[in-house]
Write an enzyme that holds these catalytic residues in place. Sequence first.
Site, PDB file in Angstrom:
ATOM      1  N   GLU A 164      -2.213 -10.464  -1.612  1.00 31.86           N
ATOM      2  CA  GLU A 164      -1.587  -9.325  -2.290  1.00 31.86           C
ATOM      3  C   GLU A 164      -0.227  -9.658  -2.885  1.00 31.86           C
ATOM      4  OE1 GLU A 164      -2.842  -6.285  -2.851  1.00 31.86           O
ATOM      5  OE2 GLU A 164      -4.713  -6.918  -1.924  1.00 31.86           O
TER       6      GLU A 164
ATOM      7  N   GLU B   6       7.058  -4.898  -7.067  1.00 29.87           N
ATOM      8  CA  GLU B   6       6.176  -5.039  -8.209  1.00 29.87           C
ATOM      9  C   GLU B   6       6.915  -5.682  -9.372  1.00 29.87           C
ATOM     10  OE1 GLU B   6       3.249  -2.271 -10.996  1.00 29.87           O
ATOM     11  OE2 GLU B   6       4.418  -1.396  -9.355  1.00 29.87           O
TER      12      GLU B   6
ATOM     13  N   ASN C  95       2.110   8.195  -0.868  1.00 26.74           N
ATOM     14  CA  ASN C  95       1.944   7.169   0.152  1.00 26.74           C
ATOM     15  C   ASN C  95       3.247   6.851   0.863  1.00 26.74           C
ATOM     16  OD1 ASN C  95      -0.853   6.796  -0.331  1.00 26.74           O
ATOM     17  ND2 ASN C  95      -0.297   5.816  -2.248  1.00 26.74           N
TER      18      ASN C  95
END
Length: 510
Positions: free
Chosen positions: A363, A372, A410
């Site tokens: 990941e 990111e 989230n």
Amino acid sequence: MSAGSDGSGDGGASTALRNTAMAGAGLGCLMSPLVLSGAAVIVVIFGGLGILLAPLIALYLLFTSGGGGSEVTEGDATTALMIVQGDGKVDFDETTVPDDLVDPIEEAGQQCGAITAVVIASQIQAESAFDASKVGPGGRLGISQLPPKVFKQYGKDDDDNGEINARDAADSILAQGRYLCALSDQVDEALDSEAVLGDHLNLVLAAYRVGMDAVIAAKGVPAGNDIQQYILDIRSRFPVYAGIGAPPPTASPDSDGPREESDGGGGKGQSRRGGEGDSGKEEPDKGSPGSGKPGEEHSAPGNSAGFPVSESQFDKMFPNRNPFYTYQGLVSALSAYPAFANTGSGTLKKQEAAAFLANISHETGGLAHVVEQNTTNYSHYCDGTKPYGCPAGQDAYYGRGPIQLSWNVNYKTAGEALGMDLLNKPRLVEEDATVAWKTGLWYWNTQSGPGAMPGHSAMVNGAGFGESIRSINGALECNGGNPAQVESRVANYRNFTQILGVPTGDQLTC
């Protein structure tokens, strides 16, 4: 957060987290309506529960095909909606559950005409996420989480191992089926006498959760949000176990929508760790199954001092990692989920540690990326329809940490599970190594994503490394979806198990 954070992708969005949020939330209480492909907004009053829903939002997330951002058709959505609102009497897809559970689930679904294998499997997911080792509130044990008195009454030695044990999956599942059928008979009597009103299956599920006396006292499904949420949680999974579930929608790398591939550190769009719909419940019940609270579903003693990966082995696994990802940060985070890498034999403990680290390596490009990399995605991760909004800012919920947590829903759900305010302080995930590792462990130990169980359950219950991949990216990678990504994860796992000196075990791919 998505399919391939090994640097092969384009800053995209994985799928698992969003699946968890929408399925875990039982289609989402008071969700905003969705205009689907130009069709009119569809708003439904669900099964007499008194909850206003726009189920096609959840169906859009659950049933759009992955990989290209294709839109769900009205026909698919209509079929899925009919299943969600139905009685569960649809064909059971055996491939949606671990092989060793197919027979007991099917047998439990044949105990009476009112209860089917689809209902049984959906309820198991809601109760324990297929974790046969779960210890729940009130002494509830095992995969079906029956109260001790109920299991004593309905449990039998269904696996013929010489004992009646709630931790034995077959014993628990068959007892679940018998109890549901007994409740079905009681509900029939109550409906005939007009002691209760409402949908038969909803009443049965409510009685399983809170007892028949509480249902009769309420003259129907009790009004509490937790009970209604529980029923919707189970119903929302019916299409999945009927075999028509698919990962959430994704978009092409140059689009403005959610993405499936990682940029090597990307905040995977609306995905397992980062989806507006699969992180867990929109408003998690702090004590209910699936809330992901540390220690809630795992009873093993703390393992901080006994983590089966040494610092030198960790360094060997991640020779080029970002200094942010400290070994001590990982070890400090382990107390949040003490069953992690601390369940079963010494070999199994090392295999689970290797499986987790192999997936997060994939990941994050070998733990090279903390946040990111594609900043153009940042503004996409704020779901303004949520009542709590995005208090840290429109651009504040991009992917961070080993699991690349993203989306405001989230951050809120993971933060509540971990006892910290990540909704208002999302930067903690990129500033505190222990917090970052905890978000990764939160997903691994409690969230099923598009799979049938969390990664932890997949490893400790014998489903294998391949099933943990399914929990992360489902059909985006599995069943031929992206075999190169699967092989990348498997290669990491083989390498890490070799470093730890243990075999890989079976079922490496999905």
